[in-house]
Write a protein that holds these residues in place. Sequence first.
Motif, PDB file in Angstrom:
ATOM      1  N   ARG A 181      35.788  49.660  39.339  1.00 27.41           N
ATOM      2  CA  ARG A 181      34.683  49.327  40.252  1.00 27.41           C
ATOM      3  C   ARG A 181      35.266  48.973  41.619  1.00 27.41           C
ATOM      4  NH1 ARG A 181      31.697  44.821  41.966  1.00 27.41           N
ATOM      5  NH2 ARG A 181      29.508  45.270  42.379  1.00 27.41           N
ATOM      6  N   VAL A 235      47.703  41.974  44.495  1.00 29.62           N
ATOM      7  CA  VAL A 235      47.849  40.834  45.405  1.00 29.62           C
ATOM      8  C   VAL A 235      48.843  39.784  44.878  1.00 29.62           C
ATOM      9  CG1 VAL A 235      46.717  38.949  46.672  1.00 29.62           C
ATOM     10  CG2 VAL A 235      45.613  41.194  46.484  1.00 29.62           C
ATOM     11  N   HIS A 236      48.503  39.108  43.794  1.00 27.81           N
ATOM     12  CA  HIS A 236      49.381  38.043  43.291  1.00 27.81           C
ATOM     13  C   HIS A 236      50.621  38.627  42.618  1.00 27.81           C
ATOM     14  CE1 HIS A 236      45.663  35.711  43.551  1.00 27.81           C
ATOM     15  NE2 HIS A 236      45.104  36.705  42.890  1.00 27.81           N
ATOM     16  N   ASN A 238      42.425  44.164  45.296  1.00 30.52           N
ATOM     17  CA  ASN A 238      41.759  44.517  46.550  1.00 30.52           C
ATOM     18  C   ASN A 238      42.496  45.672  47.215  1.00 30.52           C
ATOM     19  OD1 ASN A 238      39.727  42.584  46.441  1.00 30.52           O
ATOM     20  ND2 ASN A 238      40.827  41.097  47.706  1.00 30.52           N
ATOM     21  N   SER A 270      34.343  47.773  45.624  1.00 32.21           N
ATOM     22  CA  SER A 270      33.272  46.936  46.169  1.00 32.21           C
ATOM     23  C   SER A 270      33.604  46.474  47.579  1.00 32.21           C
ATOM     24  CB  SER A 270      33.097  45.699  45.272  1.00 32.21           C
ATOM     25  OG  SER A 270      34.352  45.137  44.957  1.00 32.21           O
ATOM     26  N   PHE A 319      45.840  37.720  50.975  1.00 30.23           N
ATOM     27  CA  PHE A 319      44.506  37.101  50.983  1.00 30.23           C
ATOM     28  C   PHE A 319      44.421  36.050  52.084  1.00 30.23           C
ATOM     29  CE2 PHE A 319      40.784  34.988  48.975  1.00 30.23           C
ATOM     30  CZ  PHE A 319      39.981  36.116  48.966  1.00 30.23           C
ATOM     31  N   VAL A 328      42.410  43.160  38.628  1.00 33.44           N
ATOM     32  CA  VAL A 328      41.276  42.932  39.541  1.00 33.44           C
ATOM     33  C   VAL A 328      41.837  42.714  40.946  1.00 33.44           C
ATOM     34  CG1 VAL A 328      39.072  41.724  39.759  1.00 33.44           C
ATOM     35  CG2 VAL A 328      40.292  41.661  37.590  1.00 33.44           C
ATOM     36  N   ARG A 346      25.634  35.137  35.756  1.00 27.93           N
ATOM     37  CA  ARG A 346      25.261  36.491  36.189  1.00 27.93           C
ATOM     38  C   ARG A 346      24.753  37.325  35.015  1.00 27.93           C
ATOM     39  NH1 ARG A 346      27.354  41.443  37.392  1.00 27.93           N
ATOM     40  NH2 ARG A 346      29.298  41.183  36.246  1.00 27.93           N
ATOM     41  N   VAL A 357      30.269  37.173  45.143  1.00 29.98           N
ATOM     42  CA  VAL A 357      31.055  38.009  46.071  1.00 29.98           C
ATOM     43  C   VAL A 357      31.205  39.378  45.411  1.00 29.98           C
ATOM     44  CG1 VAL A 357      32.396  36.298  47.338  1.00 29.98           C
ATOM     45  CG2 VAL A 357      33.141  36.975  45.053  1.00 29.98           C
ATOM     46  N   HIS A 358      31.541  40.397  46.196  1.00 25.91           N
ATOM     47  CA  HIS A 358      31.700  41.765  45.661  1.00 25.91           C
ATOM     48  C   HIS A 358      30.397  42.276  45.045  1.00 25.91           C
ATOM     49  CE1 HIS A 358      36.179  41.888  46.023  1.00 25.91           C
ATOM     50  NE2 HIS A 358      36.056  40.583  45.876  1.00 25.91           N
ATOM     51  N   GLY A 379      43.261  29.577  40.038  1.00 26.41           N
ATOM     52  CA  GLY A 379      41.840  29.232  40.196  1.00 26.41           C
ATOM     53  C   GLY A 379      40.940  30.368  39.747  1.00 26.41           C
ATOM     54  N   ARG A 380      41.392  31.594  39.980  1.00 24.40           N
ATOM     55  CA  ARG A 380      40.585  32.748  39.562  1.00 24.40           C
ATOM     56  C   ARG A 380      40.426  32.761  38.040  1.00 24.40           C
ATOM     57  NH1 ARG A 380      42.923  38.162  41.657  1.00 24.40           N
ATOM     58  NH2 ARG A 380      40.836  38.939  41.225  1.00 24.40           N
ATOM     59  N   TYR A 425      36.202  33.608  36.818  1.00 26.75           N
ATOM     60  CA  TYR A 425      35.583  34.886  36.442  1.00 26.75           C
ATOM     61  C   TYR A 425      34.738  34.791  35.179  1.00 26.75           C
ATOM     62  CZ  TYR A 425      37.993  37.119  40.281  1.00 26.75           C
ATOM     63  OH  TYR A 425      38.406  37.466  41.536  1.00 26.75           O
ATOM     64  N   ALA A 465      38.890  47.061  41.234  1.00 26.38           N
ATOM     65  CA  ALA A 465      39.028  46.402  39.935  1.00 26.38           C
ATOM     66  C   ALA A 465      39.113  47.457  38.836  1.00 26.38           C
ATOM     67  CB  ALA A 465      37.835  45.483  39.691  1.00 26.38           C
TER      68      ALA A 465
HETATM   69 FE1  HDE Z   1      37.551  37.422  43.191  1.00 27.46          FE
HETATM   70  N1  HDE Z   1      35.768  36.896  42.345  1.00 27.46           N
HETATM   71  N2  HDE Z   1      37.940  35.482  43.562  1.00 27.46           N
HETATM   72  N3  HDE Z   1      39.234  37.928  44.216  1.00 27.46           N
HETATM   73  N4  HDE Z   1      37.150  39.347  42.923  1.00 27.46           N
HETATM   74  C1  HDE Z   1      34.855  37.746  41.857  1.00 27.46           C
HETATM   75  O1  HDE Z   1      33.827  37.499  39.756  1.00 27.46           O
HETATM   76  C2  HDE Z   1      37.308  34.456  42.980  1.00 27.46           C
HETATM   77  C3  HDE Z   1      40.126  37.074  44.803  1.00 27.46           C
HETATM   78  C4  HDE Z   1      37.961  40.402  43.200  1.00 27.46           C
HETATM   79  O2  HDE Z   1      33.976  44.630  40.630  1.00 27.46           O
HETATM   80  C5  HDE Z   1      33.771  37.048  41.093  1.00 27.46           C
HETATM   81  O3  HDE Z   1      32.693  38.832  38.328  1.00 27.46           O
HETATM   82  C6  HDE Z   1      37.977  33.207  43.314  1.00 27.46           C
HETATM   83  C7  HDE Z   1      41.334  37.750  45.149  1.00 27.46           C
HETATM   84  C8  HDE Z   1      37.285  41.633  42.884  1.00 27.46           C
HETATM   85  O4  HDE Z   1      33.118  43.086  39.338  1.00 27.46           O
HETATM   86  C9  HDE Z   1      34.188  35.584  41.139  1.00 27.46           C
HETATM   87  C10 HDE Z   1      39.014  33.558  44.146  1.00 27.46           C
HETATM   88  C11 HDE Z   1      41.145  39.047  44.770  1.00 27.46           C
HETATM   89  C12 HDE Z   1      36.042  41.266  42.403  1.00 27.46           C
HETATM   90  C13 HDE Z   1      35.454  35.651  41.959  1.00 27.46           C
HETATM   91  C14 HDE Z   1      38.984  34.997  44.284  1.00 27.46           C
HETATM   92  C15 HDE Z   1      39.833  39.138  44.180  1.00 27.46           C
HETATM   93  C16 HDE Z   1      35.975  39.831  42.429  1.00 27.46           C
HETATM   94  C17 HDE Z   1      32.376  37.390  41.529  1.00 27.46           C
HETATM   95  C18 HDE Z   1      40.012  32.649  44.825  1.00 27.46           C
HETATM   96  C19 HDE Z   1      42.116  40.224  44.925  1.00 27.46           C
HETATM   97  C20 HDE Z   1      34.925  42.187  41.967  1.00 27.46           C
HETATM   98  C21 HDE Z   1      31.799  38.301  40.457  1.00 27.46           C
HETATM   99  C22 HDE Z   1      40.741  31.870  43.931  1.00 27.46           C
HETATM  100  C23 HDE Z   1      43.294  40.082  44.103  1.00 27.46           C
HETATM  101  C24 HDE Z   1      35.050  42.546  40.513  1.00 27.46           C
HETATM  102  C25 HDE Z   1      32.768  38.283  39.403  1.00 27.46           C
HETATM  103  C26 HDE Z   1      33.958  43.512  40.117  1.00 27.46           C
HETATM  104  C27 HDE Z   1      34.893  39.078  41.972  1.00 27.46           C
HETATM  105  C28 HDE Z   1      36.175  34.549  42.203  1.00 27.46           C
HETATM  106  C29 HDE Z   1      39.906  35.684  45.119  1.00 27.46           C
HETATM  107  C30 HDE Z   1      39.305  40.387  43.705  1.00 27.46           C
HETATM  108  C31 HDE Z   1      33.171  34.603  41.684  1.00 27.46           C
HETATM  109  C32 HDE Z   1      37.559  31.836  42.868  1.00 27.46           C
HETATM  110  C33 HDE Z   1      42.587  37.139  45.790  1.00 27.46           C
HETATM  111  C34 HDE Z   1      37.830  43.039  43.057  1.00 27.46           C
HETATM  112  O5  HDE Z   1      34.490  35.092  39.868  1.00 27.46           O
END
Ligand code: HDE
Length: 724
Positions: free
Chosen positions: A121, A230-231, A157, A123, A162, A155, A378, A83-84, A366-367, A371, A142
């Motif tokens: 960054r 967000v959180h 949005n 996205s 959400f 990191v 990647r 994603v992103h 979970g996040r 990451y 981010a």
């Molecule tokens: Fe992410 N998200 N995300 N996300 N996210 C990724 O990490 C994930 C969520 C956000 O410019 C991934 O390095 C899960 C919320 C940004 O490199 C990955 C869940 C928010 C970026 C991933 C969320 C974000 C990512 C993909 C639910 C706002 C881009 C590539 C639990 C607070 C960062 C990477 C960049 C990227 C997982 C939900 C923001 C797969 C599992 C909520 C800005 O790890």
Amino acid sequence: MPRPKRKAAGPTRPADGARDKQTQLDAFTAGSANVLTTNQGLQIPDNHNSLKGGVRGPTLLEDFILREKITHFDHERIPERVVHARGSGAHGYFKPYKSMVQYTSAAFLQDPAIETPVFVRFSTVAGSRGSADTVRDVRGFAVKFYTAEGNYDLVGNNIPVFFIQDAIKFPDLIHAVKPEPHHEMPQAASAHDTFWDFASLMPESTHMLMWTMSDRALPRSFRMMEGFGVHAFRFINARGDSHFVKFHWKPKLGVHGLAWDEAQKIAGKDPDFHRRDLWEAIESGHFPEWELGVQIVDDGQESELGFDILDATKLIPEEQVPVQIIGKLVLNRNPDNFFAETEQVAFHPGHLVPGIDFSNDPLLQGRLFSYTDTQLSRLGGANFHELPINRAVCPMHNFQRDGMHRQAISKGRVAYEPNTLGNGAEYRVDGAAQGFQSYPEQLEPPKIRRRSPSFDDHFSQATLFWNSQSVAEKDHIVAAFRFELSKVDVPEIRQRIVDNLAHVDLKLAGRVAVTLGIAAPDPKAAAGRLGFRDYRITSKVDEDPTLRMVGRPGGGVKTRKVAILVANGVESAPLRRIQQDLTEAGALCKLVAQHLGTVSTASGRQLAVDHTFANMPSVMFDAVLIPGGASSAAALSGLGEAVHFVLEAYKHGKTICAVNDGVQLLGTLGFSQGKNPELVTVPTVGVLIADGRKVLDGQVSQDFMAAIALHRHWDRLNIDAIPA
Ligand code: HDE
């Protein structure tokens, strides 16, 4: 090969042990800076011809120079982010305005004198790396702070809530929004059956859907969008006291969106619209700025908010807990290399510094796993922290070793702790007092796989968002739902969504449903479905003006793009005066004509043309100036491209200023010149018809700029009737 000179700023120190070698190599290559070599340093005699068995013969397998080059090329791509994937980055710095010592021990927030380097960054979420910038989507925001205590990543949005409450639903959400698996369509769009099927069965997504169907999902520029952590996180001070904190980025240029029709057209005309906008602003010294804001809630007081602070589908209304502004972020340097920096940067909400900690938000939790895990595939292994863009700027040491692409050359025989053989290279964990301390929160047993009932209200804040919008923004939300759902083939999915929307606002649901060939929304039908919770808190706030964008201008005309439409015979004095006033105020004026080269003014001077109507259409601009000059106005009025330019700008709510005969070009909009004065004074917003004699006292420029600063005039006359 010339060795790139490292810039002083940023985390770009050479790897351990590389410095002596560097000196040696600099001396060796000093006299041969322009000579191409292989990756091993061997000078290449010819970079145009492979080694062949005879001048017309087959290429030889032994051509290691060819093979090295092609092998490297074959492996140039790495997996894009799941994603992103589509993003743009920039370097800059962060400075606090005041010390936050009362709340947090984080060193970078202690003292206004501390300037922390950052890499940011932006996205989109759903599209592939090559997708268009202006699609309807959430934007990532981010920020990596290279602090003296280690890297801290925020990191976030551009939307403060959400779609889901628990991380276990994230793969489902993303699979639903990504192109459908059988034919891989559509790209970078939520307007398809699988997304809305999932959304209709997950009423917890309703609040976020309101945001993604609003113009927040169509930012005018990365420089004009808010960011949110967000959180809920925790600030911990030196005494160990904890406060909940929500992070906000507030753009100095205000929060502004595009029109949906405009966004779609830009996606074709310039898919790099946001990336280009950010790059050009930084290159030209118009450094984008945001202020960091925090909402702080005392530990223990969160139960009084009226909703659960751990639920990421809820925001804390600013009316309820005001945002304190605590510092400034400035982006002032473009990356030198997109891949090395923007593509290889690895963010992680678990990159923390002492004084900042997590909350138990189950989405955030979970996040924390995801990451690091995603970087392994990647970025090809566990050593991604050694890439220059990811390196901490403070000293870093541990006994982790080896792995793919290891760059550090660690010295000595010790790679474990505790040890006695380190001979001075003995790093120890020094008691409990040092370093990062997790907040010692009491946990509540039992271990359980269940959602807290305090997460059950799925609609109150969606209603709050809806009630807080202006009339025009409500219209745009209705239009967006209609557009998206009209792309959904299965009528039952459309029906489920409008039935859910009936719990946000019955009128909204009715307006959406009426164009979709389905039954009127039925709140009771929604109530019987899976995932629906019949629970609604009493909101402490009915409306929050900070949730809308219209009527919250900011930034004046700085970096706003103004098209000046010209043809031969254009009247130059008023044009020059307005152009000069706008430029002094920071706007960017461009002359647009049918052909590149020059046009002659009425007085015979030549004006250089910047763009043609074809290469820089109205969607690339924020405002339009149509100068006077009888023959220029007549020529433009007879030119379809010019007429379309003005109609389209009108339809997209942009400010238009016509001087003297320039008004002729507004004929198709119902404005006409002199002979019919009533029409000239048709009351509509953001259209200025100026008498050239009044231009020179500066008033016209002032009025024009005041109208541009309002961003868009959505509530103008007949906007829907314009056939552009
Ligand atoms: Fe992410 N998200 N995300 N996300 N996210 C990724 O990490 C994930 C969520 C956000 O410019 C991934 O390095 C899960 C919320 C940004 O490199 C990955 C869940 C928010 C970026 C991933 C969320 C974000 C990512 C993909 C639910 C706002 C881009 C590539 C639990 C607070 C960062 C990477 C960049 C990227 C997982 C939900 C923001 C797969 C599992 C909520 C800005 O790890």
